[in-house]
Structure formats: structure tokens, C-alpha cells
Design a protein around this motif. Sequence first.
Motif, PDB file in Angstrom:
ATOM      1  N   VAL A 120       0.915  -1.277  -0.017  1.00 19.34           N
ATOM      2  CA  VAL A 120      -0.018  -0.020  -0.140  1.00 19.34           C
ATOM      3  C   VAL A 120       0.934   1.406  -0.081  1.00 19.34           C
ATOM      4  CG1 VAL A 120      -1.746   1.308   1.230  1.00 19.34           C
ATOM      5  CG2 VAL A 120      -2.023  -1.341   1.109  1.00 19.34           C
ATOM      6  N   THR A 121       2.162   1.282   0.818  1.00 15.75           N
ATOM      7  CA  THR A 121       2.896   2.355   0.830  1.00 15.75           C
ATOM      8  C   THR A 121       3.474   2.587  -0.435  1.00 15.75           C
ATOM      9  OG1 THR A 121       3.059   1.981   2.969  1.00 15.75           O
ATOM     10  CG2 THR A 121       4.612   3.539   2.187  1.00 15.75           C
ATOM     11  N   LEU A 122       4.097   1.532  -1.191  1.00 17.28           N
ATOM     12  CA  LEU A 122       4.627   1.645  -2.190  1.00 17.28           C
ATOM     13  C   LEU A 122       4.025   2.064  -3.270  1.00 17.28           C
ATOM     14  CD1 LEU A 122       6.749  -1.706  -2.234  1.00 17.28           C
ATOM     15  CD2 LEU A 122       7.662   0.689  -1.954  1.00 17.28           C
ATOM     16  N   GLU A 123       2.753   1.739  -3.388  1.00 15.02           N
ATOM     17  CA  GLU A 123       1.537   2.160  -4.469  1.00 15.02           C
ATOM     18  C   GLU A 123       1.293   3.677  -4.218  1.00 15.02           C
ATOM     19  OE1 GLU A 123      -2.857   1.190  -6.292  1.00 15.02           O
ATOM     20  OE2 GLU A 123      -1.838   0.021  -4.488  1.00 15.02           O
ATOM     21  N   ARG A 124       1.305   4.159  -2.982  1.00 13.75           N
ATOM     22  CA  ARG A 124       1.141   5.434  -2.746  1.00 13.75           C
ATOM     23  C   ARG A 124       2.343   6.372  -3.172  1.00 13.75           C
ATOM     24  NH1 ARG A 124      -2.139   8.968   0.098  1.00 13.75           N
ATOM     25  NH2 ARG A 124      -3.425   7.528   0.832  1.00 13.75           N
ATOM     26  N   VAL A 125       3.296   6.084  -3.095  1.00 17.50           N
ATOM     27  CA  VAL A 125       4.606   6.491  -3.646  1.00 17.50           C
ATOM     28  C   VAL A 125       4.545   6.729  -5.045  1.00 17.50           C
ATOM     29  CG1 VAL A 125       7.146   6.587  -3.627  1.00 17.50           C
ATOM     30  CG2 VAL A 125       5.863   6.061  -1.425  1.00 17.50           C
ATOM     31  N   ILE A 344      -8.370   3.097  -2.565  1.00 19.25           N
ATOM     32  CA  ILE A 344      -7.961   3.556  -1.492  1.00 19.25           C
ATOM     33  C   ILE A 344      -8.596   5.047  -1.413  1.00 19.25           C
ATOM     34  CG2 ILE A 344      -6.259   4.299   0.299  1.00 19.25           C
ATOM     35  CD1 ILE A 344      -4.589   1.964  -0.916  1.00 19.25           C
ATOM     36  N   PHE A 345      -9.669   5.424  -0.270  1.00 15.45           N
ATOM     37  CA  PHE A 345     -10.024   6.742  -0.300  1.00 15.45           C
ATOM     38  C   PHE A 345      -9.372   7.643   0.593  1.00 15.45           C
ATOM     39  CE2 PHE A 345     -13.285   4.183  -2.044  1.00 15.45           C
ATOM     40  CZ  PHE A 345     -14.347   4.972  -2.397  1.00 15.45           C
ATOM     41  N   SER A 346      -9.215   8.945   0.381  1.00 16.20           N
ATOM     42  CA  SER A 346      -8.801   9.882   1.061  1.00 16.20           C
ATOM     43  C   SER A 346      -9.551  10.438   2.183  1.00 16.20           C
ATOM     44  CB  SER A 346      -8.036  10.805   0.514  1.00 16.20           C
ATOM     45  OG  SER A 346      -7.671  11.996   1.229  1.00 16.20           O
TER      46      SER A 346
END
Length: 412
Positions: A120-125, A344-346
Motif C-alpha cells: 500500500v505504501t509503495l503504491e502511494r509513493v 483507497i479513499f482519502s
Amino acid sequence: MKQLRKDIDKDGRGKMVLVPDEEEDMWHAYNIINEGDCLRTTTTRKVQQESATGSSTSSRVRTTITIQVLDIHYDTSACLLRVKGRNVEENQYIKMGAYHTVDLEANQKFTLFKEHWDSVTLERVDNACDPARNADLAVVMQEGLAYVCLITSAMTIERAKIDVNIPKKGKGDDTQRKKAISKFFDQVMAAIMRHANFDLMKVVLIASPGFVKDQFFEHMMKNAAQTDNKVLLENKGKFVLVHSSSGFKHSLREVLEDPSLIARLADTKAAGETKALQQFMTLFGTNPDRAYYGIKHVEKANNAQAIETLLVSDTLFRSKDLDERRRYIRLVDDVKDNGGDVKIFSSLHVSGEQLDQMSGVAAILRFPCPKSRKRTKRKSQTRSEVDCGTRKYIFFPSNVFFFFFFFLISIR
């Protein structure tokens, strides 16, 4: 956001060197940095120095520090991160283990160390470093009130609020009312010119109840023709007028659900999330066995490989409980492995706020999966024992008559 370096081993342990370029990148950084991570960046520290005579002087020095993150706070108004932690590397000015708070701002390089970089973190980056991302402008208004907001792929940012007192309609001369409305429209137009980047934006939304949006658009175009405002005249086709129930910011949710608008924003993340949430709410009302929410029900559907679309709020990945974070990351990975789509919703987006009210996680299923219901077995007969001397007679209330009949025979 710029990624200057990436050094992660096959086990997921490693570091990244990142530079947030703009305000939205600070929100991404807030979701990337977790408690327990190590952050290295520049900071200022107040240092006291003692002279040979015994007098002490204090001054602020700039130094590079590496802290283990204990707490992180995102300031929405200033768009900066305040990261509190303990120093974990030797430093000329800061002792090992000393507490320090770093103010992380835009265009400030930082290095982030993690024991495990999850998917999840890698996709956000990757999404944050995507140069193709952009933002659209939305104006939601009613008479005397308007909000000018940026709609990005991750959040809704309020840029301006215009509040002007408009006199009520009267039977007599309404000159003052017309002047107030004209002044209000001029202020809204100035806010649009100040915050809109027409080179990057696909659309500029104008939403209002009634005919306020139409009157404003007519006023703006008339003013642009009189002043030879080429920016507005050349981008006239980017303005989209849609209906909203009110001029308050929360009305953006229903504005983004407008079918005609979704067609214009078909390839943007905000529209995709809103469409998925709208589909979930429709199914929840018409076919609830295909619409689950709450972690326990969603995990049950995941075990049956029934999830077609997973809706999850980014607040769940910022939990201080490491096991809870891993639980949601594992859920996201499982859904992707099973061929499902993950949204993934903000929590700063209007659709994310609505999802947070439903536990923060929901799922649209491929096929109906009835929820388990507690079934209570109603016993039509109750079993009892009656001690008659040395014997025990088992009887049922429906056969009481036969019990007394045999009881009388046994006495005789």
C-alpha cells in the motif's frame, strides 16, 4: 513528489529519498511516514553555549538529524508535517535519545527508513511521483456564499471562502441587491483566476441550487469580454455547470456523483472513487447480500474470494496498532491477488469522509453472499424429570395427561 533514490531489499527493508514538491505531496508524506520509521532530514535546534567566564548564550543552528518517529501531525492550514521522535544517530548538537520535533515542509528533502515497505505504501509513493496527476477546480455556491476548492486525486482542498451579505428581495428598488450580487460575483471570479491553472485542469465545476450558477457564468463571461480576459475566454469550454442542493462544501459529494460530470472525469481517481461508493450505496439498498461493510464481514467475503471492489479509507493505514495496519494491508493484498479492484479513499476527500462513517472499509461482491444470522431453536417441548420414589419419570408437558394416567396405575 520526486523520488531521488530507492534502496529496498527483497524482504521489503530499506530506504527512500523523497522531495515533496507541492502541498498535496505533504498529505502523501503524512500517509507514508508511520510510527517506528526512521526519518532523516535537516532541522534547526536551539543550542546553549557556555563561555570561559561562565556566561551562557543560546543560538539556533541548522543540522541533519535522524529520528525514530513517535508521533506525526498534519497541519492542513500550513500544509506541513510535525514529526516528533527521538534521535538515533550521533549528532554534534543533539544527544542520543533526545526528543526533537521536525517541521517537514514542501521542497524539503527527507530520507525515510522502514523495516518493511508494504504494498500500500509503495503504491502511494508511485502515485505521488506520477507526473500525469493533476487537479480540477470546483466552485459550489449560493446567493452570498461560495467555496472555491481544488479536487485532487487524494483530497479536496478549500482555497477560498466568499461570504457577502445579499439584501433580500423587496417590492421597491432593488439597486442595492444588484450591486451586492455583482460584488459577490466579482469576488468569486477573482478567486477562480487566483487558484485555477487552466493549463493543467480539465474542468472547472460551477455548482449551485437554482439559477445562481447560470447568472454567475453569464456575469463572468460578460466581464471577460469587456476586459478582454483571454484566459477565461479561451477556456470557456472547460466550465461545467451542475446542480447542487446548497452552496456548502459538503454538497461536492453529490456534485461528483452527477453522471454528466463523471463522463468528463472518467479517467480521474476522484470520479472513480465516487462512482464506486455510489454503486455500493445502490447495492446496499437493492441487494444487500452484495454490499458488505465492517472488517469482519468484509474479511468473510474475502475468504470466499467474493470481493469485486474493495473500498478502504487511508485512515486505517495510519493506525498506531501495527497488527491492525497489517490486517488491512493483508486484506488489500488478498483482494488484488484474487483479481479484485482496490479503491483507497482519502479521508480529506468528501467520498472518504462518507466511507469513514461506515467503519472505513466496505466491499462490492461478485456474487451474493448472505450474512450469517443467529438462529434460535425454539423448543416445542421441554424435558423434565420427576422423582417418584426410586424411579425417575421423564415427561413432556404436551403429554401431561398420559403421565398422570400411568402414575395412578403405578400407585394401585
